[in-house]
Motif scaffolding. Structure first.
Motif, PDB file in Angstrom:
ATOM      1  N   SER A 180      -2.179  11.296  -8.982  1.00 26.19           N
ATOM      2  CA  SER A 180      -3.410  10.502  -9.075  1.00 26.19           C
ATOM      3  C   SER A 180      -3.931  10.029  -7.724  1.00 26.19           C
ATOM      4  O   SER A 180      -4.883   9.246  -7.675  1.00 26.19           O
ATOM      5  N   LEU A 181      -3.314  10.481  -6.637  1.00 25.27           N
ATOM      6  CA  LEU A 181      -3.746  10.052  -5.310  1.00 25.27           C
ATOM      7  C   LEU A 181      -5.122  10.641  -5.008  1.00 25.27           C
ATOM      8  O   LEU A 181      -5.355  11.828  -5.176  1.00 25.27           O
ATOM      9  N   LYS A 182      -6.018   9.824  -4.511  1.00 25.08           N
ATOM     10  CA  LYS A 182      -7.360  10.290  -4.191  1.00 25.08           C
ATOM     11  C   LYS A 182      -7.384  10.971  -2.831  1.00 25.08           C
ATOM     12  O   LYS A 182      -6.563  10.705  -1.968  1.00 25.08           O
ATOM     13  N   GLY A 183      -8.386  11.830  -2.634  1.00 31.93           N
ATOM     14  CA  GLY A 183      -8.579  12.475  -1.356  1.00 31.93           C
ATOM     15  C   GLY A 183      -7.799  13.767  -1.213  1.00 31.93           C
ATOM     16  O   GLY A 183      -6.932  14.100  -2.024  1.00 31.93           O
ATOM     17  N   SER A 184      -8.081  14.493  -0.131  1.00 27.78           N
ATOM     18  CA  SER A 184      -7.427  15.774   0.116  1.00 27.78           C
ATOM     19  C   SER A 184      -6.160  15.646   0.940  1.00 27.78           C
ATOM     20  O   SER A 184      -5.384  16.594   1.049  1.00 27.78           O
ATOM     21  N   LEU A 185      -5.914  14.493   1.518  1.00 23.57           N
ATOM     22  CA  LEU A 185      -4.728  14.270   2.335  1.00 23.57           C
ATOM     23  C   LEU A 185      -3.570  13.756   1.487  1.00 23.57           C
ATOM     24  O   LEU A 185      -3.776  13.067   0.484  1.00 23.57           O
ATOM     25  N   GLY A 186      -2.340  14.064   1.905  1.00 22.12           N
ATOM     26  CA  GLY A 186      -1.162  13.554   1.234  1.00 22.12           C
ATOM     27  C   GLY A 186      -0.951  12.080   1.535  1.00 22.12           C
ATOM     28  O   GLY A 186      -1.605  11.507   2.415  1.00 22.12           O
ATOM     29  N   ALA A 187      -0.012  11.473   0.822  1.00 23.69           N
ATOM     30  CA  ALA A 187       0.235  10.038   0.988  1.00 23.69           C
ATOM     31  C   ALA A 187       0.640   9.694   2.418  1.00 23.69           C
ATOM     32  O   ALA A 187       0.140   8.728   2.999  1.00 23.69           O
ATOM     33  N   GLU A 188       1.549  10.473   3.000  1.00 25.91           N
ATOM     34  CA  GLU A 188       1.992  10.173   4.367  1.00 25.91           C
ATOM     35  C   GLU A 188       0.842  10.293   5.358  1.00 25.91           C
ATOM     36  O   GLU A 188       0.729   9.512   6.305  1.00 25.91           O
ATOM     37  N   GLN A 189      -0.018  11.286   5.165  1.00 24.80           N
ATOM     38  CA  GLN A 189      -1.166  11.442   6.050  1.00 24.80           C
ATOM     39  C   GLN A 189      -2.116  10.251   5.928  1.00 24.80           C
ATOM     40  O   GLN A 189      -2.628   9.737   6.926  1.00 24.80           O
ATOM     41  N   GLN A 190      -2.339   9.812   4.698  1.00 25.02           N
ATOM     42  CA  GLN A 190      -3.215   8.659   4.501  1.00 25.02           C
ATOM     43  C   GLN A 190      -2.583   7.387   5.057  1.00 25.02           C
ATOM     44  O   GLN A 190      -3.259   6.572   5.694  1.00 25.02           O
TER      45      GLN A 190
ATOM     46  N   ILE B  92       0.832  -1.203   0.000  1.00 24.82           N
ATOM     47  CA  ILE B  92       0.000   0.000   0.000  1.00 24.82           C
ATOM     48  C   ILE B  92       0.868   1.255   0.000  1.00 24.82           C
ATOM     49  O   ILE B  92       0.584   2.230  -0.700  1.00 24.82           O
ATOM     50  N   ARG B  93       1.935   1.245   0.793  1.00 25.71           N
ATOM     51  CA  ARG B  93       2.842   2.400   0.842  1.00 25.71           C
ATOM     52  C   ARG B  93       3.429   2.691  -0.541  1.00 25.71           C
ATOM     53  O   ARG B  93       3.422   3.844  -0.996  1.00 25.71           O
ATOM     54  N   LYS B  94       3.924   1.666  -1.206  1.00 30.24           N
ATOM     55  CA  LYS B  94       4.523   1.856  -2.525  1.00 30.24           C
ATOM     56  C   LYS B  94       3.497   2.406  -3.513  1.00 30.24           C
ATOM     57  O   LYS B  94       3.782   3.321  -4.300  1.00 30.24           O
ATOM     58  N   GLU B  95       2.277   1.854  -3.463  1.00 34.08           N
ATOM     59  CA  GLU B  95       1.263   2.276  -4.423  1.00 34.08           C
ATOM     60  C   GLU B  95       0.822   3.708  -4.153  1.00 34.08           C
ATOM     61  O   GLU B  95       0.661   4.508  -5.088  1.00 34.08           O
ATOM     62  N   MET B  96       0.644   4.059  -2.894  1.00 33.99           N
ATOM     63  CA  MET B  96       0.228   5.428  -2.572  1.00 33.99           C
ATOM     64  C   MET B  96       1.301   6.449  -2.959  1.00 33.99           C
ATOM     65  O   MET B  96       0.988   7.530  -3.477  1.00 33.99           O
TER      66      MET B  96
END
Length: 337
Positions: free
Chosen positions: A79-89, A67-71
Motif C-alpha cells: 500500500s506504499l504510495k509512489g514509485s520509490l521503495g520505503a528505504e528510498q522514501q 514514519i519509518r514504521k508506518e512506511m
C-alpha cells in the motif's frame, strides 16, 4: 498516552528542483500528529526531500521513527504510495533543529499546528521574517479563515490554506483556500504540487467559514444529531444510513452528480423533486447543542461498537485506514474511460 509536542518543517527537493514544505507544531495524542506525518510521507512519496523541524530533538527522533514504521508496514502490505521503495522514501526525510535552516531555499512550507489562531499567526509571523519572495506559505487549517491567518504579512500574496482530510495518506482531497490577496500563481503552484504528490486538490474560489468539506460535514452531523435526539433512529442505524446507503455512492460521485443521474439530468431532477426537497428542508430544526442526554446516548452506542480506550480506538482507526486504502485502489481501477 501522555501529551506530546512535535513540530515539522519538511523541505522538498525533487531531484534537482528545490522545494520545501511544512512547519507544524502538533500537540496531543499520537492520532493528532497524523496530519504532519502524513504530509511528510506524501511529499516523500512524490520524490521530494522532506525536513522535519521541532524545538526538541527527541520529538524529531520520535516522528522519524513513527514514519519509518508506518512506511515499512505500508510497503509490506503493498500500500506504499509512489514509485520509490520505503528505504528510498525514508532517505528523503530528515530532521532539523533550526527553523531558518529548515526553510532555507524553500518553495513550499506546510504548517500543521492545532486550530489555535494566535499560535498560527505567531508561526506565520516568524516565517514571514525569514522567507524569500518565492516560497509558498501554506496552512493545514480546517476552518480558520485565511483573512484571519495571513493579514498583515509582508508575503501575504504567497499565503494559502491547503486543508487535507484526516487521514491524509488515505484520503486524497485537499481544499485550497486563498486569502483575498493571494496571488493566482500561488493557487496554481500549490494545485500543481498537490497533483504531483497524487492528492486531489479542489479550488475554493473565495473564503467562507468552515470551507466546503466541513460545511457539508457539519450539515450531515447536525441533521444526524437531530434525528437521534428526536428518537427517529438509533445512533448505530443512523451510521448505517451513511455507510451502507449514501456513503456508498458518495464514495464515487458527489451529491450534484447523484441528482443528475437519478433523473434524466439535473433539470429533470429539479422539476421532479424540488418541491419535496423544499418541504422536507423546512422541517429541519435549530442547530443542536451537542450536549446533555443525547451525548450520553450516542456515546453509549458508539462505545458498544468501539470502546473508547486507546487500544480499541487505535485498532479501529487501523481498520478504517485499511478500508480507505482498499477503496482508493478500487476508485483508481474504476476511473471512467
Amino acid at each position: 498516552m501522555p501529551p506530546f509536542s512535535v513540530s515539522f518543517v519538511w523541505a522538498a527537493s525533487r531531484r534537482g528542483t528545490k522545494i520545501k514544505g511544512g512547519f507544524s507544531h502538533l500537540r496531543g495524542r499520537d492520532e493528532s500528529g497524523l496530519i504532519g506525518r502524513s504530509w511528510a510521507m506524501l511529499f516523500a512519496s512524490g520524490g521530494f526531500k522532506v525536513k522535519l523541524y521541532d524545538i526538541e530533538q527527541q520529538q524529531i527522533t520520535n516522528a522519524l521513527e513513527s514514519i519509518r514504521k508506518e512506511m515499512k508496514s505500508l510497503e509490506q502490505s503493498g500500500s506504499l504510495k509512489g514509485s520509490l521503495g520505503a528505504e528510498q522514501q525514508l532517505s528523503l526525510i530528515s530532521g532539523c533543529g533550526n527553523l531558518a535552516e529548515a526553510v532555507e531555499g524553500a518553495m513550499h512550507i506546510q504548517e500543521c499546528v492545532p486550530e489555535n489562531l494566535e499560535l498560527k499567526k505567531k508561526i506565520f509571523a516568524q516565517l514571514d521574517r525569514i522567507v524569500d519572495d518565492q516560497v509558498i506559505l501554506s496552512s493545514s487549517s480546517s476552518c480558520l479563515l485565511p483573512s484571519k491567518l495571513f493579514t498583515g504579512l509582508a508575503h501575504v500574496k504567497q499565503c494559502i490554506v491547503a486543508h487535507p482530510v484526516n487521514p491524509p495518506y488515505y484520503v486524497p482531497l485537499v481544499e485550497l483556500v486563498p486569502h483575498p490577496e493571494t496571488a493566482p500563481a500561488t493557487m496554481d503552484r500549490t494545485y500543481a504540487l498537490m497533483k504531483k504528490i497524487r492528492q486531489t486538490p479542489v479550488r475554493v474560489l473565495k473564503e467562507i467559514d468552515g470551507f466546503v468539506l466541513n460545511r457539508l460535514q457539519y450539515a450531515i452531523i447536525s441533521e444526524a444529531w437531530r434525528l437521534v435526539e428526536e428518537g427517529i433512529v438509533s445512533p448505530n442505524d443512523l451510521d448505517l444510513v451513511m455507510s451502507d446507503g449514501l456513503g456508498m455512492r458518495y464514495a464515487f460521485i458527489g451529491p450534484l452528480e447523484t441528482m443528475h443521474l437519478n433523473a434524466e439530468g439535473m433539470v429533470s431532477y429539479c422539476d421532479r423533486y424540488s418541491e419535496g426537497m423544499k418541504r422536507v428542508l423546512k422541517t429541519f430544526g435549530p442547530v443542536p447543542e451537542f450536549s446533555g442526554d443525547t451525548v450520553e446516548k450516542v456515546n453509549q452506542d458508539m462505545c458498544m461498537k468501539v470502546p473508547d480506550d486507546p487500544e480499541h480506538l487505535a485498532a479501529r482507526r487501523h481498520w478504517r485506514d485499511d478500508c480507505l486504502m482498499q477503496l482508493s485502489k478500487l476508485k483508481h481501477q474504476m476511473q471512467p474511460q
